[in-house]
Design an enzyme around this catalytic site. Structure first.
Site, PDB file in Angstrom:
ATOM      1  N   ASP A 175      -1.148  -6.109  -0.188  1.00  0.00           N
ATOM      2  CA  ASP A 175      -1.364  -5.460   1.110  1.00  0.00           C
ATOM      3  C   ASP A 175      -2.847  -5.195   1.293  1.00  0.00           C
ATOM      4  OD1 ASP A 175       0.421  -4.799   3.096  1.00  0.00           O
ATOM      5  OD2 ASP A 175       1.301  -3.126   1.977  1.00  0.00           O
ATOM      6  N   GLU A 181       9.854  -4.066   9.770  1.00  0.00           N
ATOM      7  CA  GLU A 181      10.207  -2.774   9.162  1.00  0.00           C
ATOM      8  C   GLU A 181      10.804  -1.841  10.214  1.00  0.00           C
ATOM      9  OE1 GLU A 181       7.170  -0.954   6.723  1.00  0.00           O
ATOM     10  OE2 GLU A 181       8.374   0.856   6.423  1.00  0.00           O
ATOM     11  N   GLU A 203      -1.008  -5.598   8.874  1.00  0.00           N
ATOM     12  CA  GLU A 203      -0.097  -5.037   9.880  1.00  0.00           C
ATOM     13  C   GLU A 203      -0.586  -5.335  11.288  1.00  0.00           C
ATOM     14  OE1 GLU A 203       0.464  -0.854   9.059  1.00  0.00           O
ATOM     15  OE2 GLU A 203       1.040  -1.248   6.979  1.00  0.00           O
ATOM     16  N   ASP A 212       0.836  -1.203   0.000  1.00  0.00           N
ATOM     17  CA  ASP A 212       0.000   0.000   0.000  1.00  0.00           C
ATOM     18  C   ASP A 212       0.875   1.260   0.000  1.00  0.00           C
ATOM     19  OD1 ASP A 212       0.819  -0.216   2.618  1.00  0.00           O
ATOM     20  OD2 ASP A 212      -1.192  -0.106   3.503  1.00  0.00           O
ATOM     21  N   SER A 213       2.209   1.074  -0.070  1.00  0.00           N
ATOM     22  CA  SER A 213       3.106   2.184  -0.396  1.00  0.00           C
ATOM     23  C   SER A 213       2.716   2.746  -1.758  1.00  0.00           C
ATOM     24  CB  SER A 213       4.565   1.707  -0.413  1.00  0.00           C
ATOM     25  OG  SER A 213       4.699   0.530  -1.187  1.00  0.00           O
ATOM     26  N   LYS A 226      -1.170  -9.345   2.975  1.00  0.00           N
ATOM     27  CA  LYS A 226      -0.356  -8.896   4.120  1.00  0.00           C
ATOM     28  C   LYS A 226      -1.216  -7.974   4.968  1.00  0.00           C
ATOM     29  CE  LYS A 226       3.282  -5.887   3.693  1.00  0.00           C
ATOM     30  NZ  LYS A 226       2.833  -4.719   4.482  1.00  0.00           N
TER      31      LYS A 226
HETATM   32  O1  KIV Z   1       3.550  -1.061   1.491  1.00  0.00           O
HETATM   33  C1  KIV Z   1       4.692  -1.511   1.365  1.00  0.00           C
HETATM   34  O2  KIV Z   1       5.387  -1.301   0.362  1.00  0.00           O
HETATM   35  C2  KIV Z   1       5.221  -2.305   2.455  1.00  0.00           C
HETATM   36  C3  KIV Z   1       6.693  -2.606   2.438  1.00  0.00           C
HETATM   37  C4  KIV Z   1       7.427  -1.395   2.837  1.00  0.00           C
HETATM   38  C5  KIV Z   1       7.027  -3.781   3.268  1.00  0.00           C
HETATM   39  O3  KIV Z   1       4.516  -2.670   3.349  1.00  0.00           O
END
Ligand code: KIV
Length: 278
Positions: free
Chosen positions: A92, A192, A124, A53-54, A122
């Site tokens: 994510d 992270e 968190e 989600d970056s 994924k």
């Molecule tokens: O959103 C993302 O790119 C991430 C990575 C930094 C692990 O969660």
């Protein structure tokens, strides 16, 4: 086996990642958000793609991951899957797509796999609620990657982008949470912005692989954000980042050359122009 078959021979699986950990082979992970880069990552043999989600910051211009929607994640993941159909791909789950309830988490993670063809999600956090979500998804057959240390969706609660686990209390909590995520069924966990010694300790205790970003060399694998690695984002240079390219400079030079040629009528040339025939 065709690229549309359920399990191509070249695609890694969650079992492969466990085996890579046990034989000490580092796992390579990069984030990706579009088809052209996905193709390049697949061709270069990256073990796993993360549609992080970056996306919000590096592709959509938001100032954090919080505004990213599930629809945006699915849209970009479909593009990545078209470019890298044989690479294990993790999506994510964005902010508020899994925090409210196990039912929400299952519905949204299910959509992520059904509507994109991705292989895992994924999420968190390592508190009880996060572990409950992991258990619910794993029971439904959805592989889950955990994420501890700096959790970008909690940036406001954490007081900014900073290393986590430096105090004894935080370090102990992270160790407990990593074990709880493993016990809940995660197939791996991202660490992270974690001190290298703590990340090493967690990596040795866990059976599942740790994937580090700013967490030192003792993690079982490494992940970085692709535009950062390639130097597309020249203003972002945190200590943990090694830039393996200068794409911003290359792109600027290309754009500048094009503008100059068009203004000077040097592009298109005869070789770029269609004749009446052939
Ligand atoms: O959103 C993302 O790119 C991430 C990575 C930094 C692990 O969660």
């Amino acid at each position: 086996m065709s690229e549309n078959s359920p399990q191509s021979q070249s695609r890694k699986t969650v079992r492969d990642f466990l085996e890579m950990k046990s034989r000490g082979e580092p796992i390579t992970v990069l984030t990706c958000y579009d088809v052209l880069f996905a193709r390049l990552l697949a061709e270069e043999g990256v073990d796993m793609i993360l549609v992080g989600d970056s996306l919000g910051q590096v592709a959509l211009g938001y100032d954090s991951t919080l505004p990213v929607t599930l629809e945006e994640m699915l849209h970009h993941t479909r593009a990545v899957r078209r470019g890298a159909p044989d690479t294990f791909t993790v999506v994510d789950l964005p902010f508020l797509s899994y925090q409210v309830s196990n039912e929400d988490a299952l519905r949204n993670a299910g959509r992520a796999l059904k509507e994109t063809g991705a292989h895992a999600v994924k999420l968190e956090g390592g508190r009880k609620e996060s572990c409950d979500r992991v258990r619910t998804l794993v029971r439904a057959g959805i592989p889950v990657m955990g994420h501890l240390g700096f959790e970008p969706q909690s940036v406001n609660a954490l007081g900014g982008f900073r290393v986590q686990g430096r105090s004894e209390e935080e370090a102990e909590r992270m160790k407990r949470q990593s074990l709880a995520l493993e016990e809940a069924g995660c197939f791996s966990v991202v660490l992270e912005l974690v001190p290298g010694t703590l990340a090493g300790e967690i990596s040795r205790v866990l059976r599942i692989p740790t994937i580090g970003i700013g967490a030192g060399v003792e993690c079982d694998g490494q992940v970085l954000v692709l535009p950062d690695v390639l130097g597309l984002n020249p203003d972002f240079s945190p200590r943990f980042l090694k830039k393996y390219g200068r794409l911003a400079e290359a792109a600027r030079a290309g754009i500048r050359g094009y503008v100059k040629d068009v203004k000077a009528r040097q592009y298109p040339g005869d070789e770029h122009t269609f004749g009446e025939e052939g």
